[in-house]
Design an enzyme around this catalytic site. Sequence first.
Site, PDB file in Angstrom:
ATOM      1  N   ASP A  15      -0.018  34.517  -7.445  1.00 27.86           N
ATOM      2  CA  ASP A  15      -0.330  33.092  -7.518  1.00 27.86           C
ATOM      3  C   ASP A  15       0.026  32.439  -6.184  1.00 27.86           C
ATOM      4  O   ASP A  15       0.795  33.007  -5.407  1.00 27.86           O
ATOM      5  CB  ASP A  15       0.482  32.435  -8.644  1.00 27.86           C
ATOM      6  CG  ASP A  15      -0.218  31.234  -9.263  1.00 27.86           C
ATOM      7  OD1 ASP A  15      -0.489  30.267  -8.523  1.00 27.86           O
ATOM      8  OD2 ASP A  15      -0.476  31.252 -10.480  1.00 27.86           O
TER       9      ASP A  15
ATOM     10  N   ASN B  60      -7.971  35.879 -13.141  1.00 27.08           N
ATOM     11  CA  ASN B  60      -7.873  34.669 -13.961  1.00 27.08           C
ATOM     12  C   ASN B  60      -7.851  33.385 -13.129  1.00 27.08           C
ATOM     13  O   ASN B  60      -8.252  32.335 -13.623  1.00 27.08           O
ATOM     14  CB  ASN B  60      -6.603  34.737 -14.813  1.00 27.08           C
ATOM     15  CG  ASN B  60      -6.225  33.395 -15.381  1.00 27.08           C
ATOM     16  OD1 ASN B  60      -6.839  32.887 -16.317  1.00 27.08           O
ATOM     17  ND2 ASN B  60      -5.195  32.777 -14.809  1.00 27.08           N
TER      18      ASN B  60
ATOM     19  N   TYR C 296     -18.438  23.600 -12.102  1.00 24.02           N
ATOM     20  CA  TYR C 296     -17.537  24.567 -12.741  1.00 24.02           C
ATOM     21  C   TYR C 296     -18.342  25.534 -13.609  1.00 24.02           C
ATOM     22  O   TYR C 296     -18.135  26.754 -13.557  1.00 24.02           O
ATOM     23  CB  TYR C 296     -16.511  23.825 -13.576  1.00 24.02           C
ATOM     24  CG  TYR C 296     -15.560  24.717 -14.349  1.00 24.02           C
ATOM     25  CD1 TYR C 296     -14.533  25.398 -13.703  1.00 24.02           C
ATOM     26  CD2 TYR C 296     -15.685  24.864 -15.728  1.00 24.02           C
ATOM     27  CE1 TYR C 296     -13.660  26.202 -14.404  1.00 24.02           C
ATOM     28  CE2 TYR C 296     -14.806  25.667 -16.442  1.00 24.02           C
ATOM     29  CZ  TYR C 296     -13.805  26.333 -15.776  1.00 24.02           C
ATOM     30  OH  TYR C 296     -12.938  27.140 -16.481  1.00 24.02           O
TER      31      TYR C 296
ATOM     32  N   VAL D 134      -8.919  25.377 -24.399  1.00 23.57           N
ATOM     33  CA  VAL D 134      -7.534  25.597 -24.814  1.00 23.57           C
ATOM     34  C   VAL D 134      -6.711  24.413 -24.300  1.00 23.57           C
ATOM     35  O   VAL D 134      -6.885  23.999 -23.147  1.00 23.57           O
ATOM     36  CB  VAL D 134      -6.989  26.921 -24.230  1.00 23.57           C
ATOM     37  CG1 VAL D 134      -5.536  27.130 -24.636  1.00 23.57           C
ATOM     38  CG2 VAL D 134      -7.851  28.097 -24.695  1.00 23.57           C
TER      39      VAL D 134
END
Length: 264
Positions: free
Chosen positions: A39, A89, A158, A193
């Site tokens: 990350d 991800n 997106y 989510v």
Amino acid sequence: MASMDLRGRKALVTGGAQGLGEGMARALAAAGAQVVIADVQDEAGATTAKDLGEGHGFVHLDVSDDASWESAIGVAVDRLGGLDILVNNAGIEITSLLVDVKAEDIRRMLEVNVLGTTLGIKHGLRAMRPDGAAGAGGSIINIASVAATIAFPGIAVYSATKSAVDRLTRVAAMESGKLGYGVRVNCVYPGLVPTAMGAGLANDVAELGLFPSAGDAVNAVVELTPGGRLGTVEDMADAVVFLASDQARFITGAGLPVDGGMGM
């Protein structure tokens, strides 16, 4: 019968410091895999990796940078003693009406969501193929979105980037098979989510005037979902564990919707 036991597997999860990526990293670790979180959020990423316990780790990674990928994969392979699972991800969503979209926002989403995933596939395949640093094959799992399959207002760019992730996945699976790399490549389409990103989207589309309130935006999503609810981090993480496991040993080039039926 094959199981979802991942003991002995080595995994790298991008964007694993928080949100869906953190949940995926935790689920892979719970299934027995050793996990390196990658990350740009160094402090949060290191904290999450520490929470996973001994045998796991963190590495700084800017997914849009080729050299950063090469370094991160090398660190992960050295630290774990191999690499069997890569979860691409990391992603960003910047909400905008098409009539107001900014060029710099388009470029940023392309850089992280499309370029980042492409570079991840590149370096994952290089590491896992027979002549690679890990060299034992494996599984690459790309995170797309239900946005790739529906027309939801405010997220056109997106949605386009996540559609690209789907196409990248399928071509990568074909190349891996044709070249004998021994790497399965699949993607997951998460539904909405209520992570920080999901909550931010609901607020953003309400601010754009597309819905009366963030709650109305969420209700609209639920109404479009035959499953009758929002997704959970666990829903998405369990799908990743499945695709990484031997239970998915003959699955490649597939897109797995985990959206309660919203995108059907």
